[in-house]
Design an enzyme around this catalytic site. Sequence first.
Site, PDB file in Angstrom:
ATOM      1  N   SER A 124     -50.947 101.377 -46.881  1.00  0.00           N
ATOM      2  CA  SER A 124     -52.375 101.123 -47.001  1.00  0.00           C
ATOM      3  C   SER A 124     -52.741  99.861 -46.231  1.00  0.00           C
ATOM      4  O   SER A 124     -51.939  98.922 -46.142  1.00  0.00           O
ATOM      5  CB  SER A 124     -52.701 100.920 -48.482  1.00  0.00           C
ATOM      6  OG  SER A 124     -53.998 100.394 -48.620  1.00  0.00           O
ATOM      7  N   TYR A 148     -50.881  96.363 -56.495  1.00  0.00           N
ATOM      8  CA  TYR A 148     -50.867  97.653 -55.788  1.00  0.00           C
ATOM      9  C   TYR A 148     -50.456  97.426 -54.323  1.00  0.00           C
ATOM     10  O   TYR A 148     -49.541  98.080 -53.810  1.00  0.00           O
ATOM     11  CB  TYR A 148     -52.251  98.314 -55.865  1.00  0.00           C
ATOM     12  CG  TYR A 148     -52.401  99.469 -54.897  1.00  0.00           C
ATOM     13  CD1 TYR A 148     -51.672 100.645 -55.069  1.00  0.00           C
ATOM     14  CD2 TYR A 148     -53.259  99.376 -53.787  1.00  0.00           C
ATOM     15  CE1 TYR A 148     -51.800 101.710 -54.168  1.00  0.00           C
ATOM     16  CE2 TYR A 148     -53.387 100.425 -52.889  1.00  0.00           C
ATOM     17  CZ  TYR A 148     -52.650 101.587 -53.079  1.00  0.00           C
ATOM     18  OH  TYR A 148     -52.770 102.619 -52.177  1.00  0.00           O
ATOM     19  N   LYS A 152     -46.935  98.557 -52.148  1.00  0.00           N
ATOM     20  CA  LYS A 152     -46.895  99.269 -50.859  1.00  0.00           C
ATOM     21  C   LYS A 152     -46.063  98.479 -49.843  1.00  0.00           C
ATOM     22  O   LYS A 152     -45.263  99.050 -49.101  1.00  0.00           O
ATOM     23  CB  LYS A 152     -48.319  99.482 -50.326  1.00  0.00           C
ATOM     24  CG  LYS A 152     -49.127 100.486 -51.107  1.00  0.00           C
ATOM     25  CD  LYS A 152     -48.624 101.894 -50.835  1.00  0.00           C
ATOM     26  CE  LYS A 152     -49.186 102.909 -51.768  1.00  0.00           C
ATOM     27  NZ  LYS A 152     -48.560 104.227 -51.633  1.00  0.00           N
TER      28      LYS A 152
END
Length: 333
Positions: A124, A148, A152
């Site tokens: 992302s 989050y 990643k």
Amino acid sequence: MRVVVTGGAGYIGSHTVTLFLQAGHDVLIIDNFANAAEDVPDRVAGLAGREAIVLRADITQPESYLKAFEDFAPDAVVHFAGLKAVAEAVADPLEYYRVNVGGSLTLFRIMQGTECRRLVFSSSATVYGDPERVPIDEGHPCRPTNPYGRSKLMVEEIVEDWGRSDDSLAAINLRYFNPVGAHPSARIGEAPNGVPNNLMPYISDVAQGRRERLQVFGDDYGTPDGTGVRDYIHVMDLADAHLAALELTGRASGVEALNVGTGEGYSVLEMVRAFESASGRSIPYDVVARRPGDVAISLADPAMAEARMGWKANLGLDEMCRDAWAFTRGRNT
Ligand code: NAD
Ligand code: UDP
């Protein structure tokens, strides 16, 4: 080619599986349906004219898919499965690391044990954190600002270390910007459970009358109209980038990260206006305080994706709004 697609019943995964099947690839979907409707694989089969094999399994539990993985003997894995809500990740980081990092490690171990060495991973743009410069190229420092994003980046780093230890690995970490829209058939699209976290599904809900008003998170950013600017990419273009990445893993080795965006930015208010014109509905909104953790502008430099994969986005804002709206109208009617 034989491709395992984890999270293949989800939003981006279902559009990608549709294109893979249409391109003649054989697909095994591994999904626990934590965030996907049961009928998505049937809808995908209806669109593609061919079926994927579907295994309901959890990527964190190797015994639930090892045998099926070995029997299928994939040439490549496209790994979407994971958790993706920033606020949830802040509230329960251990769960995000368990699923996103632990689940990825479990999957990579199984790939290692079955001689599968081609990987496309859903990363992302959030790995970049607060951008130092825009557009953001792949050499921009990675300093994610929440668990989050860190989950990643950790997976990207694990893949890089794996590549350093094994020169037969060919892996691409695709850094998505803001995926929106739906398949033009309106048969599959983004259907979040509960209150949407993201702008486009929220706007769609307001247009449909399911929610009353949009909250615009801040109009005092250093952008032309003061609202946040993002690089929105049509999910069909994003799915197409996976086809290109899959092909690249067949001719390149090593590990690389590529941005997947359009290079064009739109503000929140521009998105509202575009959606009003696509839907013919008005989107009432209130400007409220900034959302903690938001950045003013996030914009991809997509040049490397074009150079490496021969891929670039083709669909614009009108198609994004048109297809999101068609899917929203078809849902629950
Ligand atoms: P999604 O939630 O629609 O899809 C994820 C799929 O994975 C779902 O079908 C879910 O049921 C499945 N899943 C979740 N946990 C699982 C587990 N433990 N085992 C097996 N399956 C599991 O999300 P999406 O928007 O399609 O995102 C796909 C990937 O792309 C995610 O990894 C996400 O982090 C990443 N990504 C998404 C966005 C975005 O804005 N949508 C942006 C950047 C990156
Ligand atoms: N946004 C907003 N209201 C909402 C949801 C989002 O104003 O209900 C804004 C948000 O502040 C950002 C843009 O819309 O400027 C895109 O937000 P989204 O959550 O879709 O994506 P991300 O923050 O991950 O880029």
